[in-house]
Scaffold this active site. Structure first.
Site, mmCIF file in Angstrom:
data_model
loop_
_atom_site.group_PDB
_atom_site.id
_atom_site.type_symbol
_atom_site.label_atom_id
_atom_site.label_comp_id
_atom_site.label_asym_id
_atom_site.label_seq_id
_atom_site.Cartn_x
_atom_site.Cartn_y
_atom_site.Cartn_z
ATOM 1 N NE ARG A 61 -4.281 -1.501 0.378
ATOM 2 C CZ ARG A 61 -4.528 -2.232 -0.824
ATOM 3 N NH1 ARG A 61 -3.373 -2.946 -1.196
ATOM 4 N NH2 ARG A 61 -5.135 -3.169 -1.060
ATOM 5 C CD GLU A 65 -4.056 2.875 -5.103
ATOM 6 O OE1 GLU A 65 -5.198 2.383 -5.254
ATOM 7 O OE2 GLU A 65 -2.625 2.548 -4.572
ATOM 8 C CG HIS A 74 -3.669 -0.692 -6.902
ATOM 9 N ND1 HIS A 74 -4.518 -0.132 -6.147
ATOM 10 C CD2 HIS A 74 -3.648 -2.129 -6.311
ATOM 11 C CE1 HIS A 74 -4.545 -1.135 -4.403
ATOM 12 N NE2 HIS A 74 -4.384 -2.334 -4.833
HETATM 13 N N1 LIG Z 1 -0.841 -3.972 -5.348
HETATM 14 C C1 LIG Z 1 -2.056 -5.015 -4.737
HETATM 15 O O1 LIG Z 1 -2.289 -5.320 -6.123
HETATM 16 C C2 LIG Z 1 -2.058 -5.908 -3.833
HETATM 17 C C3 LIG Z 1 -2.020 -7.469 -3.736
HETATM 18 C C4 LIG Z 1 -2.718 -7.954 -2.433
HETATM 19 C C5 LIG Z 1 -2.134 -7.530 -2.065
HETATM 20 N N2 LIG Z 1 -1.383 -6.279 -1.704
HETATM 21 C C6 LIG Z 1 -1.369 -5.589 -0.464
HETATM 22 O O2 LIG Z 1 -0.215 -6.914 0.102
HETATM 23 C C7 LIG Z 1 -0.535 -6.787 1.801
HETATM 24 C C8 LIG Z 1 -0.183 -8.377 2.142
HETATM 25 O O3 LIG Z 1 -0.701 -9.481 1.290
HETATM 26 P P1 LIG Z 1 -0.789 -10.922 2.576
HETATM 27 O O4 LIG Z 1 -2.003 -11.601 1.102
HETATM 28 O O5 LIG Z 1 0.897 -10.983 1.777
HETATM 29 O O6 LIG Z 1 -1.055 -10.684 3.331
HETATM 30 P P2 LIG Z 1 -0.900 -11.633 5.178
HETATM 31 O O7 LIG Z 1 -1.512 -11.243 6.255
HETATM 32 O O8 LIG Z 1 -0.747 -12.844 4.413
HETATM 33 O O9 LIG Z 1 0.522 -10.958 5.203
HETATM 34 C C9 LIG Z 1 0.807 -10.020 6.025
HETATM 35 C C10 LIG Z 1 2.521 -9.788 6.718
HETATM 36 O O10 LIG Z 1 2.897 -8.698 7.368
HETATM 37 C C11 LIG Z 1 2.997 -8.607 8.434
HETATM 38 N N3 LIG Z 1 2.459 -7.238 9.430
HETATM 39 C C12 LIG Z 1 1.822 -6.519 9.389
HETATM 40 N N4 LIG Z 1 2.480 -5.738 10.286
HETATM 41 C C13 LIG Z 1 3.694 -5.633 10.158
HETATM 42 C C14 LIG Z 1 5.335 -5.094 10.709
HETATM 43 N N5 LIG Z 1 4.544 -3.509 11.244
HETATM 44 N N6 LIG Z 1 6.215 -5.453 9.973
HETATM 45 C C15 LIG Z 1 6.428 -6.732 9.411
HETATM 46 N N7 LIG Z 1 5.618 -7.441 8.484
HETATM 47 C C16 LIG Z 1 4.345 -6.791 9.061
HETATM 48 C C17 LIG Z 1 2.686 -9.931 9.154
HETATM 49 O O11 LIG Z 1 3.051 -10.243 10.214
HETATM 50 C C18 LIG Z 1 1.720 -11.121 7.485
HETATM 51 O O12 LIG Z 1 3.342 -11.687 7.735
HETATM 52 C C19 LIG Z 1 -1.975 -6.489 1.862
HETATM 53 O O13 LIG Z 1 -2.564 -6.499 2.776
HETATM 54 C C20 LIG Z 1 -2.505 -6.063 0.412
HETATM 55 O O14 LIG Z 1 -2.480 -4.480 0.967
HETATM 56 C C21 LIG Z 1 -1.662 -5.169 -2.709
HETATM 57 O O1 LIG Z 2 -4.810 -5.098 -1.837
HETATM 58 C C1 LIG Z 2 -5.818 -6.232 -2.445
HETATM 59 O O2 LIG Z 2 -6.210 -7.171 -2.818
HETATM 60 C C2 LIG Z 2 -5.080 -5.660 -3.481
HETATM 61 O O3 LIG Z 2 -4.349 -4.397 -3.674
HETATM 62 C C3 LIG Z 2 -5.732 -5.422 -4.830
HETATM 63 O O4 LIG Z 2 -6.763 -4.837 -5.066
HETATM 64 P P1 LIG Z 2 -7.926 -4.222 -6.026
HETATM 65 O O5 LIG Z 2 -8.573 -5.266 -5.668
HETATM 66 O O6 LIG Z 2 -8.088 -2.831 -5.957
HETATM 67 O O7 LIG Z 2 -6.828 -4.527 -7.584
#
Ligand SMILES: NC(=O)c1ccc[n+]([C@@H]2O[C@H](COP(=O)([O-])OP(=O)(O)OC[C@H]3O[C@@H](n4cnc5c(N)ncnc54)[C@H](O)[C@@H]3O)[C@@H](O)[C@H]2O)c1
Ligand SMILES: O=C(O)[C@H](O)COP(=O)(O)O
Length: 519
Positions: free
Chosen positions: A254, A283, A302
């Site tokens: 994020r 965004e 994104h």
């Molecule tokens: N760009 C995109 O389209 C996209 C897609 C999927 C996920 N995401 C983002 O990625 C994030 C992670 O997704 P995920 O499925 O791996 O989630 P997840 O919950 O499996 O993993 C998140 C990890 O972050 C760790 N964490 C939390 N706070 C922390 C800190 N202060 N320091 C270090 N580590 C910390 C948690 O312990 C966990 O292991 C989501 O929350 C989302 O915001 C973005």
């Molecule tokens: O948190 C997520 O799963 C990703 O950021 C994906 O977001 P989106 O569905 O808006 O592409």
């Protein structure tokens, strides 16, 4: 008439509830009860918001969702796909919806929950990050939030790797310059990935997939933690100052986890050689954003979750979660209630039904109506193991409501709270105590609670009135203090008795008070 009658004598009410070998202080609230608490294995508290729907629900899909998910939703509900709603339009529409599905582009604010006036039961986040949903407001309004935590993991990890490699070799910038008619071979010399070190911050689902693919990569930092109070601006002036000069940063988590102004400064100072960013604090970012326009920044809009496979997967995952929640099933991907393993869910399911019914029953016993559910709710729970085993099965659930009057005085316990207690018998929830009176009645259909002077013929009198009204009695149970003293009769009925029949029951001379409760 199908009826079963039993008679029990009053035992002194206990200040806490015994749960098969452990002593557990019951839940107590200052106001109404609709939220249930259990303990699951490893002594972690579980909280479920139990939902039940009578008519066909309406689901608002506020952002584009994969077709397979929409199809699944349509089999169960009326589906309104309305995209690009303004916050005001969303607030207007939401009062007509039982569920809302969003991606990351819609802010589900406190105003949305307030505008729903209690109708919104489930918010489905078609993706992982739930930083765009006000979870505290959702919980206060009794709304379950579920997400789709697994279907886009690989897509996000692959995008992270794509950004990392594209950044290292200046792919986006070089492509733009060729398209602009330039041929700048010396300007776009990149860095090799071999032998470098990669720091993965946020080692969860996405982070570990990135690490698996990134063996041998290095001198990069890849961010994969959720945006929370503790991760907000986790990369800032102070942390950049401590980094190895020339570090390269990838962010597919994020935008808010980086202080973007600090990143621009770090890029200008050469501390950060390059950044590849899929996400931004706001965004879309401003067109003239210094960060986006920086020559050492590669930016994508994104796109982390945007593969055909991930979007189909997310759509199905969230559709199943939302439909399940609307059906009142336990939600494995709830984010304002802990995730519970499937086998524990099966074990807890009848207790959830029991708790839901006890909660409904207890709230109806409050004098002056039930419109207090979301205000001033305080839940306390304490568990002490008598046999030292955290694996002891749950035996009974007690619901107490403190600081209220009851419309059925006998429901008030010796310690002054409305108290109802129940057990699961052969998979069916049973009411086993009302106030100080022990009863045993299956919690199906509806219930008449009636306090009377214990004397012969009472069951017959009430039974005849109900029979004349063609109301079928499913269960009947009497709890009493002592023979010929006060007794509480709990009568389960399949149909709703007419007002006249209820009046007749109230007019039986030995009846001191009674109440009709819908389960
Ligand atoms: N760009 C995109 O389209 C996209 C897609 C999927 C996920 N995401 C983002 O990625 C994030 C992670 O997704 P995920 O499925 O791996 O989630 P997840 O919950 O499996 O993993 C998140 C990890 O972050 C760790 N964490 C939390 N706070 C922390 C800190 N202060 N320091 C270090 N580590 C910390 C948690 O312990 C966990 O292991 C989501 O929350 C989302 O915001 C973005
Ligand atoms: O948190 C997520 O799963 C990703 O950021 C994906 O977001 P989106 O569905 O808006 O592409």
């Amino acid at each position: 008439m199908a009826a079963s009658a039993s008679s029990t004598s009053l035992k002194p009410s206990t200040p806490s509830t015994t749960i098969s070998g452990l002593r557990r202080r019951p839940l107590s609230t200052t106001f109404g009860v609709t939220t249930l608490s259990f303990r699951r294995h490893r002594d972690q508290p579980c909280r479920f918001i139990v939902l039940s729907m009578d008519a066909k629900p309406t689901i608002l899909v506020a952002e584009k969702l994969g077709e397979a998910g929409v199809k699944l939703l349509k089999e169960f509900a009326n589906v309104d796909c309305s995209y690009n709603l303004s916050p005001e339009e969303l607030c207007t529409k939401i009062s007509l919806c039982d569920a809302l599905i969003v991606r990351s582009g819609t802010k589900v604010s406190r105003e949305v929950f307030e505008s729903s006036a209690g109708r919104l039961k489930v918010v489905g986040r078609a993706g992982v990050g739930i930083d765009n949903v006000d979870l505290a407001a959702a919980t206060e309004h009794g709304c379950l939030v579920v997400n789709a935590p697994t279907a886009n993991t690989v897509a996000a990890a692959e995008h992270g790797i794509a950004l990392l490699t594209a950044m290292a070799r200046n792919i986006a910038q070089a492509d733009a310059s060729v398209k602009a008619g330039k041929w700048l071979r010396s300007k776009y010399v990149g860095v090799s990935l071999v032998g470098k070190t990669l720091a993965v911050l946020g080692f969860g689902k996405v982070g570990s997939e990135v690490a698996r693919r990134a063996k041998g990569l290095a001198d990069f930092i890849s961010l994969h933690m959720p945006l929370t109070a503790s991760t907000s601006k986790v990369l800032n002036d102070e942390t950049f100052a401590k980094m190895k000069k020339g570090v390269r940063i990838v962010n597919v988590a994020r935008g808010g986890v980086i202080d973007e102004e600090a990143l621009v400064k770090a890029l200008d100072a050469g501390i950060v050689a390059q950044a590849a960013l899929d996400v931004f604090t706001v965004e879309p970012p401003a067109k003239d954003s210094k960060l986006v326009q920086h020559e050492n920044v590669t930016a994508t809009p994104h796109l982390g979750a945007s593969t055909m496979e991930a979007q189909e997967g997310v759509a199905i995952e969230i559709a199943e979660a939302v439909v399940g929640a609307l059906k009142g099933e336990l939600a494995a991907t709830a984010v304002n209630a802990p995730m519970v393993p499937a086998q524990v869910l099966t074990e807890l399911k009848p207790f959830v039904a029991l708790s839901e019914k006890l909660g409904r029953l207890a709230v109806q016993l409050v004098a002056g109506g039930t419109g207090v559910k979301t205000r001033g709710l305080r839940i306390t729970e304490e568990r002490v193991f008598l046999d030292g085993s955290p694996e002891s099965p749950l035996e009974l659930i007690q619901v107490q409501i403190a600081n209220v009057e009851s419309k059925f005085a006998s429901a008030i316990s010796d310690s002054g709270e409305i108290k109802v207690e129940g057990r699961v018998k052969d998979g069916i929830p049973h009411l086993t105590r009302v106030g100080s009176f022990e009863v045993d009645v299956s919690l199906e259909g509806s219930l008449i609670l009636c306090r009377q002077v214990d004397q012969p013929g009472m069951i017959g009198k009430v039974g005849s009135i109900l029979a004349e009204d063609n109301v079928n009695v499913s269960f009947m149970s009497v709890g009493r203090i002592a023979p010929r003293k006060q007794a509480v009769m709990a009568i389960g009925v399949d149909e709703e008795p007419s007002k006249q029949s209820l009046k007749k029951i109230g007019e039986i001379p030995a009846v001191e008070e009674f109440v009709y409760l819908k389960l």
